[in-house]
Design a protein around this motif. Structure first.
Motif, PDB file in Angstrom:
ATOM      1  N   ASP A 113     -22.039 -38.694  39.975  1.00 60.23           N
ATOM      2  CA  ASP A 113     -22.002 -38.677  41.204  1.00 60.23           C
ATOM      3  C   ASP A 113     -22.988 -39.405  41.882  1.00 60.23           C
ATOM      4  O   ASP A 113     -22.589 -40.377  42.872  1.00 60.23           O
ATOM      5  CB  ASP A 113     -22.180 -37.228  41.828  1.00 60.23           C
ATOM      6  CG  ASP A 113     -22.132 -36.922  43.432  1.00 60.23           C
ATOM      7  OD1 ASP A 113     -21.230 -37.489  43.932  1.00 60.23           O
ATOM      8  OD2 ASP A 113     -23.004 -36.542  43.876  1.00 60.23           O
ATOM      9  N   TYR A 114     -24.217 -39.460  41.590  1.00 63.66           N
ATOM     10  CA  TYR A 114     -25.257 -40.207  42.016  1.00 63.66           C
ATOM     11  C   TYR A 114     -25.267 -41.566  41.810  1.00 63.66           C
ATOM     12  O   TYR A 114     -25.341 -42.650  42.453  1.00 63.66           O
ATOM     13  CB  TYR A 114     -26.617 -39.947  41.558  1.00 63.66           C
ATOM     14  CG  TYR A 114     -27.299 -38.513  42.417  1.00 63.66           C
ATOM     15  CD1 TYR A 114     -27.773 -38.810  43.778  1.00 63.66           C
ATOM     16  CD2 TYR A 114     -27.099 -37.305  41.863  1.00 63.66           C
ATOM     17  CE1 TYR A 114     -28.242 -37.775  44.436  1.00 63.66           C
ATOM     18  CE2 TYR A 114     -27.635 -36.264  42.611  1.00 63.66           C
ATOM     19  CZ  TYR A 114     -28.177 -36.413  44.194  1.00 63.66           C
ATOM     20  OH  TYR A 114     -28.353 -35.383  44.785  1.00 63.66           O
ATOM     21  N   PHE A 115     -24.952 -42.014  40.578  1.00 65.20           N
ATOM     22  CA  PHE A 115     -24.194 -43.327  40.184  1.00 65.20           C
ATOM     23  C   PHE A 115     -23.344 -44.160  41.016  1.00 65.20           C
ATOM     24  O   PHE A 115     -23.457 -45.030  41.346  1.00 65.20           O
ATOM     25  CB  PHE A 115     -24.245 -43.389  38.712  1.00 65.20           C
ATOM     26  CG  PHE A 115     -25.115 -43.319  37.701  1.00 65.20           C
ATOM     27  CD1 PHE A 115     -26.563 -43.491  37.935  1.00 65.20           C
ATOM     28  CD2 PHE A 115     -24.962 -42.565  36.487  1.00 65.20           C
ATOM     29  CE1 PHE A 115     -27.397 -43.456  37.206  1.00 65.20           C
ATOM     30  CE2 PHE A 115     -26.048 -42.445  35.721  1.00 65.20           C
ATOM     31  CZ  PHE A 115     -27.448 -42.915  35.885  1.00 65.20           C
ATOM     32  N   ASN A 116     -22.297 -43.176  41.029  1.00 66.56           N
ATOM     33  CA  ASN A 116     -21.035 -43.726  41.669  1.00 66.56           C
ATOM     34  C   ASN A 116     -21.597 -44.062  43.266  1.00 66.56           C
ATOM     35  O   ASN A 116     -21.081 -45.217  43.983  1.00 66.56           O
ATOM     36  CB  ASN A 116     -19.917 -42.910  41.725  1.00 66.56           C
ATOM     37  CG  ASN A 116     -19.194 -42.940  40.597  1.00 66.56           C
ATOM     38  OD1 ASN A 116     -19.078 -44.115  39.937  1.00 66.56           O
ATOM     39  ND2 ASN A 116     -18.819 -41.832  39.787  1.00 66.56           N
ATOM     40  N   ARG A 117     -22.485 -43.251  44.019  1.00 63.68           N
ATOM     41  CA  ARG A 117     -22.718 -43.408  45.353  1.00 63.68           C
ATOM     42  C   ARG A 117     -23.797 -44.767  45.502  1.00 63.68           C
ATOM     43  O   ARG A 117     -23.600 -45.737  46.091  1.00 63.68           O
ATOM     44  CB  ARG A 117     -23.647 -42.175  45.610  1.00 63.68           C
ATOM     45  CG  ARG A 117     -23.037 -40.997  45.998  1.00 63.68           C
ATOM     46  CD  ARG A 117     -23.913 -39.613  46.400  1.00 63.68           C
ATOM     47  NE  ARG A 117     -24.743 -40.003  47.518  1.00 63.68           N
ATOM     48  CZ  ARG A 117     -25.638 -39.163  47.571  1.00 63.68           C
ATOM     49  NH1 ARG A 117     -25.950 -38.018  46.941  1.00 63.68           N
ATOM     50  NH2 ARG A 117     -26.655 -39.328  48.751  1.00 63.68           N
ATOM     51  N   ALA A 118     -24.481 -44.927  44.287  1.00 62.77           N
ATOM     52  CA  ALA A 118     -25.404 -45.887  44.247  1.00 62.77           C
ATOM     53  C   ALA A 118     -24.441 -47.450  43.843  1.00 62.77           C
ATOM     54  O   ALA A 118     -24.698 -48.287  44.455  1.00 62.77           O
ATOM     55  CB  ALA A 118     -26.240 -45.795  42.991  1.00 62.77           C
ATOM     56  N   LEU A 119     -23.534 -47.120  43.208  1.00 61.44           N
ATOM     57  CA  LEU A 119     -22.430 -48.431  42.893  1.00 61.44           C
ATOM     58  C   LEU A 119     -21.716 -48.783  44.041  1.00 61.44           C
ATOM     59  O   LEU A 119     -21.749 -50.170  44.482  1.00 61.44           O
ATOM     60  CB  LEU A 119     -21.408 -47.767  41.738  1.00 61.44           C
ATOM     61  CG  LEU A 119     -20.851 -49.225  41.292  1.00 61.44           C
ATOM     62  CD1 LEU A 119     -21.653 -50.270  40.648  1.00 61.44           C
ATOM     63  CD2 LEU A 119     -19.781 -48.614  40.061  1.00 61.44           C
ATOM     64  N   VAL A 120     -21.358 -48.014  44.907  1.00 65.06           N
ATOM     65  CA  VAL A 120     -20.733 -48.341  46.135  1.00 65.06           C
ATOM     66  C   VAL A 120     -21.685 -49.040  47.175  1.00 65.06           C
ATOM     67  O   VAL A 120     -21.197 -50.095  47.562  1.00 65.06           O
ATOM     68  CB  VAL A 120     -20.311 -47.142  46.945  1.00 65.06           C
ATOM     69  CG1 VAL A 120     -19.656 -47.526  48.150  1.00 65.06           C
ATOM     70  CG2 VAL A 120     -18.987 -46.448  46.028  1.00 65.06           C
ATOM     71  N   ILE A 121     -22.777 -48.656  47.349  1.00 68.15           N
ATOM     72  CA  ILE A 121     -23.650 -49.417  48.104  1.00 68.15           C
ATOM     73  C   ILE A 121     -24.320 -50.755  47.461  1.00 68.15           C
ATOM     74  O   ILE A 121     -24.295 -51.845  48.240  1.00 68.15           O
ATOM     75  CB  ILE A 121     -25.104 -48.592  48.429  1.00 68.15           C
ATOM     76  CG1 ILE A 121     -24.591 -47.047  49.143  1.00 68.15           C
ATOM     77  CG2 ILE A 121     -25.972 -49.295  49.263  1.00 68.15           C
ATOM     78  CD1 ILE A 121     -25.746 -46.199  49.228  1.00 68.15           C
TER      79      ILE A 121
END
Length: 326
Positions: A113-121
């Motif tokens: 969840d945190y990785f995907n949030r980071a990847l989007v940004i």
């Protein structure tokens, strides 16, 4: 020089830079010593970005020591500030770090969840260094979940970017990660080739943690191949360098540094409270003096008024008496 000039902002920046140098050399006590000193200055200056950046660095040290709760505490403190500052690059970095800790704790859903949030940004930012970091960490989660093919896909994407950016440390880390997946998949020659590639770079940049990881992968690979002699040789190297990074003295020094920092912080708070109390006493005394002066002035005015009234009354009486006499 900055100490002599009392240039607190540049002193904090320099201490942070020195801390980062020690951190890359795995000298955690010296790194932490510089970070804590820089943090104290940034707090005195109320520099929000500086406070947040140093918390990230301290969190990274605790992560390397696998003190996950302390690491997360510093990361979340940092994330809260960066979100207020709306700094997307730094938000991405902290989200990625939090994901790494959750992955280590086996909380893979939270990590992704945190990785995907980071990847989007990160995909909105240039250069693509942060994207390559997040891709590598997503690959590590899939490696732990034994989704080997998916892990290699993310690692390959990450490696392509890191080679494009000539990020030597990143190339070493991802190469060793890919070696680990190949070892698990039975592709031993590919594992040895990639582990040695990572090891060669790690030695050049004195990256002890990466050297340790490469030795471990090589030991496990040769063990799987039935070459116990080479496996034992690399295991001994792994154990030796790992002990130099995580020895008891290092842990004790870091604990002492944290304790001293907390003591100094509390002493500063006590001194601040003392100064506030002293200022309050001074203000109270001033108000009492001011009130006394007001009362004194009122008394003087009232006394003069009464005196003037009596004088006026006496004058009027004298005038009336003269009129009556005439």
């Amino acid at each position: 020089i900055y100490r002599e000039l009392n240039d607190r902002a540049n002193l904090a920046y320099t201490l942070n830079s020195i801390g980062n140098i020690h951190f890359t050399k795995n000298d955690y006590p010296r790194a932490l010593e510089n970070f804590y000193e820089a943090l104290k200055i940034y707090e005195e200056l109320s520099d929000l970005w500086g406070i947040s950046a140093i918390n990230v660095n301290i969190g990274c040290i605790y992560w390397e020591l696998k003190e996950t709760e302390k690491s997360l505490a510093h990361y979340f403190k940092s994330l809260e500030i960066f979100e207020k500052l709306n700094n997307e690059r730094d938000i991405t970095t902290v989200l990625d770090h939090i994901g790494v800790v959750y992955s280590y704790k086996g909380m893979y859903e939270e990590a992704l969840d945190y990785f995907n949030r980071a990847l989007v940004i990160s995909k909105k930012l240039l250069p693509r260094y942060l994207t390559s970091e997040v891709l590598n960490h997503i690959g590590e989660v899939h490696k732990e979940l034994e989704n080997n093919q998916k892990a290699l896909e993310y690692f390959s994407q990450s490696l392509d970017i890191k080679e494009e950016l000539k990020d030597q440390e990143g190339i070493a880390i991802v190469s060793i990660n890919m070696a680990s997946v190949h070892q698990r998949s039975g592709r031993y020659q590919s594992a040895i080739q990639l582990a040695n590639k990572g090891l060669e770079i790690a030695r050049k940049i004195s990256g002890k943690s990466m050297i340790s990881d490469a030795y471990q992968v090589l030991s496990e690979t040769y063990e799987a191949m039935g070459d116990n002699k080479k496996s034992l040789s690399f295991y001994k190297k792994f154990k030796a360098i790992n002990d130099t990074i995580f020895n008891e003295d290092t842990t004790r020094k870091i604990a002492d540094l944290q304790f001293n920092f907390e003591i100094e912080r509390r002493q500063d708070q006590i001194e601040l409270l003392k100064r506030d109390k002293a200022q309050q006493i001074m203000l109270f005394n001033f108000l009492i003096l001011f009130a006394f002066l007001i009362l004194l002035l009122a008394f003087v005015i009232y006394t003069r008024y009464r005196l003037k009234a009596r004088t006026s009354h006496a004058l009027e009486k004298e005038i009336d008496e003269r009129k009556f006499t005439e």
